[in-house]
Design an enzyme around this catalytic site. Sequence first.
Site, PDB file in Angstrom:
ATOM      1  N   TYR A  44       6.120 -12.631   5.140  1.00  0.00           N
ATOM      2  CA  TYR A  44       5.205 -12.107   4.303  1.00  0.00           C
ATOM      3  C   TYR A  44       4.852 -13.094   2.909  1.00  0.00           C
ATOM      4  CZ  TYR A  44       2.096  -8.748   1.755  1.00  0.00           C
ATOM      5  OH  TYR A  44       1.176  -8.212   0.808  1.00  0.00           O
ATOM      6  N   LYS A  48       2.746 -13.443   7.789  1.00  0.00           N
ATOM      7  CA  LYS A  48       1.513 -12.745   7.155  1.00  0.00           C
ATOM      8  C   LYS A  48       1.200 -13.516   6.000  1.00  0.00           C
ATOM      9  CE  LYS A  48      -0.185  -8.415   4.610  1.00  0.00           C
ATOM     10  NZ  LYS A  48       0.357  -7.142   4.250  1.00  0.00           N
ATOM     11  N   THR A  93       0.864  -1.294   0.000  1.00  0.00           N
ATOM     12  CA  THR A  93       0.065   0.118   0.035  1.00  0.00           C
ATOM     13  C   THR A  93       0.941   1.313  -0.069  1.00  0.00           C
ATOM     14  OG1 THR A  93      -1.651  -0.938   1.297  1.00  0.00           O
ATOM     15  CG2 THR A  93      -1.774   1.197   1.135  1.00  0.00           C
TER      16      THR A  93
END
Length: 302
Positions: free
Chosen positions: A142, A171, A54
Amino acid sequence: MTETPLHGIIAYPVTPFHDASGPQAGAPDLPTLRHIVDGLVASGAQAVAPLGSTGEAAYLTDAEWDSVCETALDTVDGRIPTLVGVGHVSTAETARRARFAARHGATAVMVLPVAYWKLTRLETERHFATVAEAAGVPVMLYNNPGTSGTDLTPAEIVALGARIENLTMVKESSGRVERFREILDLSGGDLAVYNGSNPIALDALRAGAAGWCTAAPGIVPGGPRALYEAHIAGDTERADAVLAELLPLLRFIVDRGLPRAVKTGLEILGLQAGAPRPPLAPLTSTDADHLATLLKDLAPYA
């Protein structure tokens, strides 16, 4: 079970840029970044995670990355935990970023196995081990096959966690709910698991996820918090209702791309965060109008 410093709603801020026509054309807008990060803290996020997908980390120079990292961490100032995305195609640069983030007060760092060439199992382990040692703080692996092109299986992830002492969190963004329980079971609870796939947020929490990593708080701060609080309270009916209200927006921002959608959403809400960096482009006017309608419907969660 390993103690983890992160739980609940882990909010991902965008990286705002100055207007292309101004004196600081296109550079990171650090005052606006402070405003955005401070707003996430004030709105009740349990942690802030700058420099994820993001935050357009892939499109920043090293100097820009450093300035955004330092500004975000300085703004949080220890009020809540912080998770800094340090992923890079180079092990050396990933390790440098991890050291920088830790030195400036990051609670933990997040490592996406980004690679041009597909890594062997040994190369992957060496990469994570080197970065973890450099960081000296808890590391979150991740797993996001949609962006990295690499999909680590639960067994592979658990094996890495068993060999790397401070790799304590995962994640999981594959969108496969069964993986949360599988990682927890295979690791004996030694790895905390977090959801990175917005549409399955509630299913992931019910499957044992310790938190929800999401950009949604940037434009609907009360929504993710309300869902998490209902889940923690055991209010199944309320949690289902909140998710049903949020799902159209969650699906939209994932489908259109988080930097594009959240930056347009901020503009609709009155905050200029600049356009995303090329090759990314702002949402079309049609998509922006649709997003405005979604945000209007979710006004109670603003």
